[in-house]
Design an enzyme around this catalytic site. Structure first.
Site, PDB file in Angstrom:
ATOM      1  N   PRO A  58       2.382   3.989  -0.007  1.00  0.00           N
ATOM      2  CA  PRO A  58       2.077   4.372   1.374  1.00  0.00           C
ATOM      3  C   PRO A  58       1.316   3.258   2.105  1.00  0.00           C
ATOM      4  CG  PRO A  58       1.302   6.034  -0.199  1.00  0.00           C
ATOM      5  CD  PRO A  58       1.716   4.833  -0.977  1.00  0.00           C
ATOM      6  N   HIS A  59       1.673   3.073   3.342  1.00  0.00           N
ATOM      7  CA  HIS A  59       0.956   2.086   4.157  1.00  0.00           C
ATOM      8  C   HIS A  59       1.304   2.289   5.624  1.00  0.00           C
ATOM      9  CE1 HIS A  59       4.876   0.271   3.334  1.00  0.00           C
ATOM     10  NE2 HIS A  59       4.725  -0.412   4.451  1.00  0.00           N
TER      11      HIS A  59
END
Length: 136
Positions: A58-59
């Site tokens: 995730p980012h």
């Protein structure tokens, strides 16, 4: 900066991502808007940051709340569903700039392509072991 956590279970992938963002926020790598930016990306693009091998990354973009570069690796012993995949490792990254982002991506790609490390990942018992494996 790399932070690690090893836990037995989490309710869902949103809770796992929230935990990693909270840790990054405590360390000063992101602000409170970063988690919502990740959720917005998932809503808009789907599960694009699933890397395979039960790992997702995730980012969000730097302007969505990244303050400095950092990484939080969360290992969940009881896998959680992320779209049509089972995930046991969440590697949430924050980068202060494009070059740092690419360095993070390169490091994670190398880690995921190392079959020996992938085998050892299954035997991780605590945060210290996880940090040692990630940091090698």
């Amino acid at each position: 900066m790399i932070c690690t956590r090893v836990i037995e279970e989490v309710k869902d992938y949103q809770s796992a991502i929230k935990m990693t963002c909270d840790i990054l926020e405590e360390k000063g790598a992101v602000n409170h808007t970063y988690y919502q930016a990740i959720l917005d990306n998932i809503e808009k693009y789907g599960g694009y940051f699933y890397l395979g091998k039960e790992i997702c990354m995730p980012h969000a973009r730097t302007e969505d709340g990244a303050i400095k570069s950092g990484m939080c690796v969360l290992m969940v012993k009881n896998k959680v569903r992320f779209f049509n995949n089972q995930v046991r490792v969440f590697i949430t990254i924050a980068a202060k700039g494009e070059m740092e982002h690419f360095k993070n991506l390169h490091r994670i790609a190398n880690f995921c392509n190392d079959e020996e490390k992938m085998k050892r990942l299954e035997e991780i018992k605590d945060e210290k072991e996880l940090l040692e494996l990630i940091g090698e």
